[in-house]
Design a protein around this motif. Structure first.
Motif, short mmCIF file in Angstrom:
data_model
loop_
_atom_site.label_atom_id
_atom_site.label_comp_id
_atom_site.label_asym_id
_atom_site.label_seq_id
_atom_site.Cartn_x
_atom_site.Cartn_y
_atom_site.Cartn_z
N PRO A 82 1.25 -1.63 4.27
CA PRO A 82 1.16 -3.06 3.97
C PRO A 82 0.33 -3.77 5.03
O PRO A 82 0.37 -3.39 6.20
CB PRO A 82 2.61 -3.53 4.01
CG PRO A 82 3.46 -2.36 4.31
CD PRO A 82 2.60 -1.20 4.63
N ASP A 106 3.34 8.81 8.34
CA ASP A 106 3.82 10.14 8.72
C ASP A 106 4.08 11.05 7.54
O ASP A 106 4.81 12.02 7.66
CB ASP A 106 5.10 9.99 9.58
CG ASP A 106 6.25 9.38 8.81
OD1 ASP A 106 6.05 9.00 7.64
OD2 ASP A 106 7.36 9.30 9.37
N TYR A 107 3.53 10.69 6.37
CA TYR A 107 3.77 11.52 5.20
C TYR A 107 2.48 11.80 4.44
O TYR A 107 1.51 11.06 4.54
CB TYR A 107 4.79 10.87 4.25
CG TYR A 107 4.42 9.47 3.79
CD1 TYR A 107 3.65 9.26 2.66
CD2 TYR A 107 4.85 8.35 4.50
CE1 TYR A 107 3.31 7.99 2.24
CE2 TYR A 107 4.51 7.07 4.09
CZ TYR A 107 3.74 6.90 2.96
OH TYR A 107 3.39 5.64 2.55
N LEU A 114 -0.23 9.01 14.76
CA LEU A 114 -0.18 7.92 13.80
C LEU A 114 -1.22 6.88 14.16
O LEU A 114 -1.29 6.41 15.29
CB LEU A 114 1.21 7.27 13.81
CG LEU A 114 2.33 8.06 13.16
CD1 LEU A 114 3.63 7.29 13.27
CD2 LEU A 114 2.03 8.35 11.70
N GLU A 154 1.31 0.35 16.84
CA GLU A 154 1.70 -0.78 17.67
C GLU A 154 0.48 -1.62 18.06
O GLU A 154 0.58 -2.52 18.89
CB GLU A 154 2.47 -0.29 18.90
CG GLU A 154 3.73 0.48 18.48
CD GLU A 154 4.74 0.74 19.58
OE1 GLU A 154 4.32 0.87 20.75
OE2 GLU A 154 5.94 0.80 19.26
N SER A 174 6.56 11.44 -1.01
CA SER A 174 6.13 11.24 0.37
C SER A 174 6.65 12.42 1.17
O SER A 174 7.81 12.46 1.53
CB SER A 174 6.72 9.94 0.93
OG SER A 174 6.55 8.88 0.01
N ARG A 180 -0.50 -6.68 7.60
CA ARG A 180 0.30 -7.64 8.36
C ARG A 180 -0.43 -8.96 8.39
O ARG A 180 -1.53 -9.06 8.91
CB ARG A 180 0.48 -7.16 9.80
CG ARG A 180 1.18 -5.85 9.85
CD ARG A 180 1.46 -5.43 11.28
NE ARG A 180 2.56 -4.50 11.24
CZ ARG A 180 3.76 -4.76 11.71
NH1 ARG A 180 4.03 -5.89 12.29
NH2 ARG A 180 4.72 -3.86 11.61
N SER A 210 7.05 14.74 4.31
CA SER A 210 6.98 14.61 5.77
C SER A 210 5.92 15.54 6.36
O SER A 210 5.93 16.75 6.12
CB SER A 210 8.35 14.95 6.36
OG SER A 210 8.24 15.13 7.76
N ALA A 253 5.46 16.04 9.72
CA ALA A 253 6.10 16.80 10.81
C ALA A 253 6.95 17.93 10.24
O ALA A 253 7.02 19.03 10.80
CB ALA A 253 6.95 15.88 11.67
#
Lengths: 436, 436
Positions: free
Chosen positions: B431, B39-40, B75, B94, B61, B433, B63, B65
């Motif tokens: 990062p 978001d940045y 995102l 997600e 970073s 996962r 923003s 928004a």
């Protein structure tokens, strides 16, 4: 003869102060070894301000090497103690087991999240004990607001904009006070949230009032500030069950939410319970000299120790940063005395008062039992923290100054994953390594 | 009729500026959607200062928004583009797949670490493209100094205190310049390192001089500053093989080290190579209007696009932040023109000059072709960055001020794991996962 070795387990308030006191008294006559999972002292009372974006994480992370000259830092998590062999076992950051022998041992391992046997809490609640948890929460809150902005589903939006804090002690009260201000400002930046009801925050506790254990006037101040700000203060209420979709409250209501923040308190680090020595409420019993009975070479202080409260005979001192710091000083002094330097003395301390930062220009404080609220309390609170921090004061003050005059920074850096910060964790200081 | 939708893939210099330009021109007449993994907007040129602890990560970073009103942020990581169906496929944070249809598409996906087929590099080198990598490196450097202090083995100590930077372009030069100052100050805080040789830094490149591609006087300045500071500048040299214990150089030497920092440059995001459209050096071919030939609704700019350099006929513009920013503005303008608002215009830009921050009071700069070094260059460099950043200027300036007057903060927060920042990664913004 080689120098005696003093091993201190844990660099929280108690261990940090023990090390500092000993370094000053020993002047190189003893080897002082500090075992800690990370290389910094964490000034925990300001963690809520990191979680809500006011302070940068490094502000409240004070370098151990930089502020404790003469102390050898061993990075690692102590997990076994051999009292007869006088050895501490630990696992270092690269996963290697190591052992350290000692001539004197100080157990100041602190405390971890307290769990209650409530279904779903371990899986769905976020704890609040260490830096990874605070930064996870900062990202999590920001993400909820962004996802609420992105969705077209009103039910999802409401759930994303609902934050439930359980536990109205020092931490929970501060988190909800700062959190509400944080989300209100975030929401104003998002087009689809700007003209709606601001995000909801609920503060729950089974106790009849907020800040149980602190003076009544502080609770009144906190309650008034929180309520006026829009935080729903629900006393006598707790959580029956937590699910992926929300929380069932003890009053029968169901609250859809993705944010359950667990501040019900702490329990002593399980390390001290495994020693086979007498404990009280999980804390290792010591005498008024902070000495473990029957083990003249072992001392304990801070949250990990059950220290007799000489001002309230029959009680033990509460788990506060103030007691831990003072006990660390006494422990350092009494260890020096055990080598013949100076006199040992019993631990005795009267509270200097408490401070609770409520965000904005609000706080509650009772310095030397003088009840304060509003800007006067805020000034005392910030002054107290700056005085109590062992370093980074100028940078912390600068962050506060910038926060007062600039809009909040609202970005997710996404560095801490949710599975790296489980609530049930005996070592919340570092992210958990899963897989990989 | 519903509003047309403009989808911008990537919020680097090019995409950010496209979105900003369009938001201003469209005034709500088009839906502007920005797809980005986080978001940045990351102000990449200051990443070396984050990795060496001078700036806090949130400073650089900005923003999205907060600074792009009127732009909808989605995102996610775009991974497929259906040119015929005019749809972008992406995976949200997600893990859910989503699709976005578009009327106009801007490809500004930027670039990722460039790999060379050198054995062991993928496993043992640390890249330098995103925030997770920079913070990993900050922790890694601090950890090496702490482990060097803790060991009794002189060979291990020397290896921990050796840092090898490969690639003497803008990034590698800045990382070694700042890194040397950082480790020298860290080492002075550790008792067993204080009185030894300061940590070694080596800067390698196959090119004959540092800063290839930048004016000669800047290379001379950088070379002089680095050498005087103790950085070993090894031109005409690279790595033959990297192992867990160190690196074999092309000149036959073996250097024991745990720190191989990979700054050999970047390659365009693989997304544009998968389109089946003509590319040049991996960058998507566009005309001078930043339009993809044969697809009037598709534009590309920044590192992902091969833009003809009208000032140097036959060449394409180099991958620089300056070009990306200017191209973003042109792309925004030409998309507005494609809807009938204003005139489209070809991309043409003369360099305003370059700035290279060398740490301390040193820099090299050539604003409007005026060669500068020392404090004058430093002032121009910092002024340039503050002017070029789309936000957070006061906080960045405050960090610089504090860094100039206070000792460095030297703690490892330990939030980013090494396996979360592999060198071979098409999405270094977040990062990775693993497991869990």
């Amino acid at each position: 003869m080689s120098r005696p070795r003093i091993v201190i387990v844990g660099a929280g308030f108690a261990g940090y102060r023990t090390a500092r006191t000993l370094a000053r008294l020993a002047r190189g006559a003893a080897e002082i070894v500090l075992v800690n999972p990370h290389d910094y002292f964490l000034y925990v009372p300001l963690l809520p301000e990191v979680a809500t974006g006011i302070l940068e994480p490094r502000r409240i992370s004070v370098s151990l090497a930089g502020t404790l000259p003469g102390v050898r830092l061993v990075l690692g998590e102590a997990d076994t103690i051999d009292l007869d062999g006088r050895r501490v076992g630990l696992v270092d950051p690269e996963g290697t087991r190591r052992e350290l022998s000692y001539d004197r041992l100080v157990l100041s391992a602190g405390s971890v999240n307290k769990l209650l046997p409530i279904p779903g809490v371990t899986e769905h609640a976020h704890g609040f004990r260490g830096m990874p948890e605070a930064l996870y929460l900062r990202d999590h809150i920001t993400r909820q607001i962004e996802l609420a902005d992105a969705t077209d589903d009103p039910a999802e939006r409401d759930a994303r904009c609902t934050f439930v804090v359980v536990g109205a002690g020092y931490t929970g009260t501060e988190v909800s006070a700062h959190g509400k201000l944080f989300t209100d400002e975030l929401a104003r930046k998002h087009p689809s949230l700007r003209d709606r009801e601001p995000p909801r925050w609920l503060l729950l506790d089974v106790a009849p009032r907020v800040l149980p254990g602190l003076p009544e006037h502080m609770a009144d101040t906190a309650n008034r500030v929180l309520t006026r700000r829009g935080v729903e203060v629900c006393m006598g209420t707790s959580v029956d069950e937590a699910t992926k979709e929300g929380v069932h409250l003890t009053n029968g209501r169901f609250l859809p939410t993705h944010s359950l923040i667990w501040c019900v308190g702490v329990r002593p680090d399980p390390l001290v319970g495994d020693l086979g020595l007498p404990t009280e409420k999980g804390r290792l019993c010591v005498d008024e000299y902070l000495n473990v009975p029957g083990h003249p070479e072992v001392f304990a202080c801070g949250d990990a120790a059950a220290v007799p409260d000489l001002n309230h005979p029959g009680e033990i001192t509460p788990m506060t940063a103030q007691h831990a710091t003072r006990q660390g000083k006494t422990a350092g002094n009494n260890i020096a005395a055990s080598f013949g330097q100076g006199e040992r003395r019993p631990y005795r301390h009267r509270d200097l008062g408490f401070v609770v930062d409520l965000g904005g220009f609000q706080a509650a404080a009772n310095p030397f039992q003088v009840p304060l609220s509003g800007l006067a309390a805020k000034t005392v609170t910030r002054g107290y923290h700056l005085a109590a921090m062992p370093g980074n004061r100028v940078r912390t003050g600068a962050d506060w100054l910038l926060d007062a005059v600039l809009p909040k920074q609202a970005v997710q850096l996404g560095l801490v994953r949710s599975d790296a910060v489980p609530l049930e964790n005996s070592a919340p200081e570092l992210p958990v390594r899963t897989g990989g």
